[in-house]
Design a protein around this motif. Structure first.
Motif, PDB file in Angstrom:
ATOM      1  N   ARG A 172       0.855  -1.190   0.000  1.00 65.58           N
ATOM      2  CA  ARG A 172       0.000   0.000   0.000  1.00 65.58           C
ATOM      3  C   ARG A 172       0.887   1.234   0.000  1.00 65.58           C
ATOM      4  NH1 ARG A 172      -3.355  -1.295   5.307  1.00 65.58           N
ATOM      5  NH2 ARG A 172      -1.878   0.325   5.904  1.00 65.58           N
ATOM      6  N   ALA A 173       0.522   2.211  -0.817  1.00 66.37           N
ATOM      7  CA  ALA A 173       1.322   3.432  -0.905  1.00 66.37           C
ATOM      8  C   ALA A 173       1.378   4.167   0.436  1.00 66.37           C
ATOM      9  CB  ALA A 173       0.754   4.359  -1.981  1.00 66.37           C
ATOM     10  N   ASP A 174       0.340   3.994   1.271  1.00 70.33           N
ATOM     11  CA  ASP A 174       0.296   4.742   2.536  1.00 70.33           C
ATOM     12  C   ASP A 174       0.737   3.897   3.728  1.00 70.33           C
ATOM     13  OD1 ASP A 174      -1.766   2.983   2.804  1.00 70.33           O
ATOM     14  OD2 ASP A 174      -3.283   4.473   3.350  1.00 70.33           O
ATOM     15  N   LEU A 175       1.457   2.799   3.464  1.00 74.72           N
ATOM     16  CA  LEU A 175       1.847   1.886   4.548  1.00 74.72           C
ATOM     17  C   LEU A 175       2.670   2.603   5.628  1.00 74.72           C
ATOM     18  CD1 LEU A 175       1.739  -1.109   5.438  1.00 74.72           C
ATOM     19  CD2 LEU A 175       3.934  -1.427   4.286  1.00 74.72           C
ATOM     20  N   PHE A 176       3.435   3.622   5.222  1.00 74.53           N
ATOM     21  CA  PHE A 176       4.375   4.253   6.157  1.00 74.53           C
ATOM     22  C   PHE A 176       3.852   5.585   6.700  1.00 74.53           C
ATOM     23  CE2 PHE A 176       6.448   1.949   2.715  1.00 74.53           C
ATOM     24  CZ  PHE A 176       6.989   0.898   3.444  1.00 74.53           C
ATOM     25  N   SER A 177       2.667   5.946   6.296  1.00 76.50           N
ATOM     26  CA  SER A 177       2.114   7.250   6.663  1.00 76.50           C
ATOM     27  C   SER A 177       2.018   7.405   8.179  1.00 76.50           C
ATOM     28  CB  SER A 177       0.729   7.386   6.018  1.00 76.50           C
ATOM     29  OG  SER A 177       0.155   8.604   6.397  1.00 76.50           O
ATOM     30  N   GLY A 178       2.701   8.402   8.712  1.00 71.45           N
ATOM     31  CA  GLY A 178       2.643   8.675  10.144  1.00 71.45           C
ATOM     32  C   GLY A 178       3.473   7.736  10.990  1.00 71.45           C
ATOM     33  N   ARG A 179       4.186   6.815  10.365  1.00 71.13           N
ATOM     34  CA  ARG A 179       4.980   5.853  11.127  1.00 71.13           C
ATOM     35  C   ARG A 179       6.413   6.343  11.338  1.00 71.13           C
ATOM     36  NH1 ARG A 179       2.347   0.995  11.747  1.00 71.13           N
ATOM     37  NH2 ARG A 179       0.183   1.292  11.117  1.00 71.13           N
ATOM     38  N   ALA A 180       7.065   5.747  12.330  1.00 68.73           N
ATOM     39  CA  ALA A 180       8.484   6.044  12.537  1.00 68.73           C
ATOM     40  C   ALA A 180       9.312   5.278  11.503  1.00 68.73           C
ATOM     41  CB  ALA A 180       8.894   5.640  13.951  1.00 68.73           C
ATOM     42  N   TRP A 181      10.425   5.875  11.105  1.00 75.33           N
ATOM     43  CA  TRP A 181      11.353   5.224  10.160  1.00 75.33           C
ATOM     44  C   TRP A 181      12.746   5.455  10.744  1.00 75.33           C
ATOM     45  CZ3 TRP A 181       9.913   4.402   4.511  1.00 75.33           C
ATOM     46  CH2 TRP A 181      10.934   3.763   3.805  1.00 75.33           C
ATOM     47  N   ALA A 182      13.312   4.419  11.304  1.00 72.74           N
ATOM     48  CA  ALA A 182      14.620   4.549  11.946  1.00 72.74           C
ATOM     49  C   ALA A 182      15.732   4.677  10.909  1.00 72.74           C
ATOM     50  CB  ALA A 182      14.875   3.340  12.845  1.00 72.74           C
ATOM     51  N   LEU A 183      16.642   5.606  11.154  1.00 75.14           N
ATOM     52  CA  LEU A 183      17.838   5.747  10.318  1.00 75.14           C
ATOM     53  C   LEU A 183      19.061   5.674  11.221  1.00 75.14           C
ATOM     54  CD1 LEU A 183      16.800   8.661   7.884  1.00 75.14           C
ATOM     55  CD2 LEU A 183      16.740   6.171   7.476  1.00 75.14           C
ATOM     56  N   CYS A 184      20.074   4.942  10.762  1.00 78.12           N
ATOM     57  CA  CYS A 184      21.279   4.739  11.573  1.00 78.12           C
ATOM     58  C   CYS A 184      22.520   5.246  10.844  1.00 78.12           C
ATOM     59  CB  CYS A 184      21.444   3.259  11.907  1.00 78.12           C
ATOM     60  SG  CYS A 184      20.040   2.524  12.749  1.00 78.12           S
ATOM     61  N   PRO A 185      22.591   6.582  10.589  1.00 86.21           N
ATOM     62  CA  PRO A 185      23.797   7.096   9.932  1.00 86.21           C
ATOM     63  C   PRO A 185      25.007   6.930  10.849  1.00 86.21           C
ATOM     64  CG  PRO A 185      22.468   8.899  10.784  1.00 86.21           C
ATOM     65  CD  PRO A 185      21.666   7.643  10.987  1.00 86.21           C
ATOM     66  N   MET A 193       8.945  11.417   1.558  1.00 92.72           N
ATOM     67  CA  MET A 193       8.001  11.115   0.473  1.00 92.72           C
ATOM     68  C   MET A 193       7.062   9.972   0.849  1.00 92.72           C
ATOM     69  SD  MET A 193      10.226  11.430  -3.023  1.00 92.72           S
ATOM     70  CE  MET A 193      10.306  12.986  -3.938  1.00 92.72           C
ATOM     71  N   CYS A 194       7.513   9.096   1.725  1.00 89.03           N
ATOM     72  CA  CYS A 194       6.670   7.988   2.176  1.00 89.03           C
ATOM     73  C   CYS A 194       5.737   8.421   3.310  1.00 89.03           C
ATOM     74  CB  CYS A 194       7.530   6.814   2.642  1.00 89.03           C
ATOM     75  SG  CYS A 194       8.359   5.962   1.287  1.00 89.03           S
ATOM     76  N   GLY A 195       5.861   9.676   3.743  1.00 93.26           N
ATOM     77  CA  GLY A 195       4.973  10.177   4.790  1.00 93.26           C
ATOM     78  C   GLY A 195       5.376   9.739   6.176  1.00 93.26           C
ATOM     79  N   ALA A 196       6.589   9.211   6.315  1.00 92.25           N
ATOM     80  CA  ALA A 196       7.040   8.701   7.615  1.00 92.25           C
ATOM     81  C   ALA A 196       7.879   9.750   8.347  1.00 92.25           C
ATOM     82  CB  ALA A 196       7.837   7.418   7.435  1.00 92.25           C
ATOM     83  N   ASP A 197       8.141   9.483   9.633  1.00 96.13           N
ATOM     84  CA  ASP A 197       8.947  10.376  10.462  1.00 96.13           C
ATOM     85  C   ASP A 197      10.304   9.746  10.716  1.00 96.13           C
ATOM     86  OD1 ASP A 197       6.701  12.084  10.787  1.00 96.13           O
ATOM     87  OD2 ASP A 197       5.932  10.707  12.311  1.00 96.13           O
ATOM     88  N   ALA A 198      11.371  10.373  10.224  1.00 96.70           N
ATOM     89  CA  ALA A 198      12.717   9.834  10.427  1.00 96.70           C
ATOM     90  C   ALA A 198      13.129   9.958  11.885  1.00 96.70           C
ATOM     91  CB  ALA A 198      13.720  10.569   9.541  1.00 96.70           C
ATOM     92  N   VAL A 199      13.652   8.868  12.442  1.00 97.53           N
ATOM     93  CA  VAL A 199      14.145   8.841  13.817  1.00 97.53           C
ATOM     94  C   VAL A 199      15.585   8.354  13.767  1.00 97.53           C
ATOM     95  CG1 VAL A 199      13.882   7.814  16.112  1.00 97.53           C
ATOM     96  CG2 VAL A 199      11.849   8.289  14.723  1.00 97.53           C
ATOM     97  N   THR A 200      16.543   9.220  14.132  1.00 97.32           N
ATOM     98  CA  THR A 200      17.946   8.829  14.089  1.00 97.32           C
ATOM     99  C   THR A 200      18.324   8.078  15.351  1.00 97.32           C
ATOM    100  OG1 THR A 200      18.460  10.755  12.745  1.00 97.32           O
ATOM    101  CG2 THR A 200      20.309   9.688  13.846  1.00 97.32           C
ATOM    102  N   VAL A 201      18.967   6.947  15.178  1.00 99.18           N
ATOM    103  CA  VAL A 201      19.256   6.097  16.322  1.00 99.18           C
ATOM    104  C   VAL A 201      20.509   5.268  16.042  1.00 99.18           C
ATOM    105  CG1 VAL A 201      17.620   4.361  15.438  1.00 99.18           C
ATOM    106  CG2 VAL A 201      18.224   4.346  17.853  1.00 99.18           C
ATOM    107  N   ASP A 202      21.268   4.984  17.090  1.00 98.42           N
ATOM    108  CA  ASP A 202      22.447   4.139  16.985  1.00 98.42           C
ATOM    109  C   ASP A 202      22.012   2.702  16.651  1.00 98.42           C
ATOM    110  OD1 ASP A 202      25.330   3.323  17.934  1.00 98.42           O
ATOM    111  OD2 ASP A 202      23.929   2.061  19.067  1.00 98.42           O
ATOM    112  N   PRO A 203      22.784   1.988  15.794  1.00 95.38           N
ATOM    113  CA  PRO A 203      22.357   0.642  15.380  1.00 95.38           C
ATOM    114  C   PRO A 203      22.116  -0.319  16.553  1.00 95.38           C
ATOM    115  CG  PRO A 203      24.207   1.374  14.049  1.00 95.38           C
ATOM    116  CD  PRO A 203      24.023   2.406  15.115  1.00 95.38           C
TER     117      PRO A 203
END
Lengths: 295, 295
Positions: A126-139, A157-167
């Motif tokens: 579904r195109a809206d699967l990530f809408s309003g969801r957290a999306w973890a990024l581990c730079p 673009m996926c409508g998600a909220d990036a959350v930066t976190v240690d791996p």
């Protein structure tokens, strides 16, 4: 410099959902999957075009955790994109594997969208699967700023909220809020196997909710747990000890011990963002189902 | 001989919901509660009138399990009705207590509607709370046929499906499908108490579903568990053993053992009526939420 061309490697539920979300934003999406049937289905669903080796702005690797690093190495070898990310639900293992394979870690931004469904495959996308969801990024310290911007653009673009976190922190977190709860739901569901039909006929929505995620694909979950064994084991040990203690207290008629666990449960539940008493995550379209449990 | 006048003793969530359902069917409903505030609120919600000792066709006792028998004895002493039932979520204990107090067991049909909400009290009541749900009835050999018909009429007016079951079998069944899962949900929720905010920020709908019922009132659940200690302990012991074994397998990297639990979970989940692969209960308005779990 907007994201114009993207490659999605792995057209399962997550990959195809990302592709659909990007298509809806006008991005040209190329698709690749070793399963020709899944790739064709994703194309037929309008998720993008067959990849014939075109260069892209960003490559998303949506394959099972154990093969993420391998795909990354292949893509980097052919210099497919200036930025790469993945969606594996564990992060330390794929990063370590990428290091072992000699991948360029400056262009790779490890990621994990916190969304999914029990159903798998492109047909469930579904195109809206990530809408309003957290999306973890581990730079990492060496991560290229341009690559990170590209991946953040994709998340947005996926409508998600990036959350930066240690791996490592990520893996401990998902052990607590996702992986261990999944195993517990499986154990509750497994306990029903021996129940008679009359008992199952008294099942209510409470049981359905507790066990719903237990319907997930065992082989997918095996792969997820394989990449996060020690953190998940730690959480399961604590829960198993609490339950053994509760059983023992019930056997001896010590209701105080069990009541304490129930109270701790109320307090823990209130810590979930968006639940009663819990903080609400900004920008999150959290849906709280109307309560309705049987007892 | 339609049910015309009913008494509801205990105007909490369940009692008030039954009263509202009966009122919608044109039944004259009297209300009684030792908590004057709850009784007034129920009346203000249109659930019925204050009880001043009127005789009725049927009296429903909707009080906590430990005090059901006491209320039954009081009502029978004043010959309030030719038929009595209760809604306690355990059945063997209240029946044994009624015997001890010398109650007339021919006019008492022990019952348990399999419906509820996390919220309690009359303000949470809904006339359709029991619509499509199972309602366990535990008539005994000596139960009066007229009393049983009256109680079945009440169940039918609430839109529920009567399920006849032996009291001991009932208690084992709800231990499996309701009471033990509640304690497990509490244990999962309790494990979150020590998690950091980043971890909780990654919580998804899967965790919300698994822990939803853990928000229930600890004192209400203490009373429920107190009446069903041994059956609940038995189920919890099996689940705790499965989880301890899964943790141990994960520690040693034995993914086969964990995968077996996941597979048993899929099989057990499919046994829940209305779930994928499970049988559908007739007349049951089972709502299956669209799957959407994080991992």
């Amino acid at each position: 410099m907007t994201l114009e061309k993207a490659l999605v490697v792995g057209t399962g539920l997550i990959g195809t959902s990302v592709a659909l979300a990007l298509r809806a934003k006008g991005v040209a999406v190329y698709l690749s999957d070793i399963d020709a049937h899944a790739a064709r289905l994703a194309r037929e669903l309008g998720a993008g075009h067959e990849w014939a080796g075109e260069d892209v702005d960003l490559a998303l690797i949506a394959v099972p955790p154990p093969v993420v690093a391998e795909r990354l190495a292949e893509l980097q070898k052919r210099e497919t994109a200036p930025a790469y990310t993945d969606v594996a639900s564990v992060k330390a293992d794929p990063i370590a594997a990428a290091e072992r394979l000699g991948c360029d870690l400056t262009s790779y931004v490890p990621g994990h969208p916190l969304a999914g469904r029990e159903r798998s495959g492109p047909a469930a996308a579904r195109a809206d699967l990530f809408s309003g969801r957290a999306w973890a990024l581990c730079p990492r310290p060496e991560t290229d700023a341009h690559a990170l911007r590209r991946v953040r653009e994709l998340v947005s673009m996926c409508g998600a909220d990036a959350v930066t976190v240690d791996p490592g922190e990520h893996d401990s977190a998902v052990a607590l809020v996702s992986h261990a709860p999944h195993v517990v739901a499986s154990a509750v569901a497994a306990s029903l196997a021996g129940g008679d039909d009359v008992a199952l006929g008294l099942a209510g929505r409470g049981l359905r909710d507790v066990t719903r995620i237990a319907a997930g694909d065992p082989l997918l979950w095996r792969a997820i747990l394989a990449g996060n064994t020690q953190p998940v084991a730690g959480v399961l040990e604590r829960i198993a000890a609490d339950l053994a203690e509760a059983a023992s207290a019930l056997r001896s008629g010590d209701l105080d011990g069990v009541t304490d666990l129930l109270r701790r449960g109320v307090a823990g539940h209130a810590r979930i963002p968006g639940e009663r008493g819990g903080p609400v995550r900004e920008n999150a379209a959290v849906q709280v189902a109307p309560g309705d449990g049987r007892h």
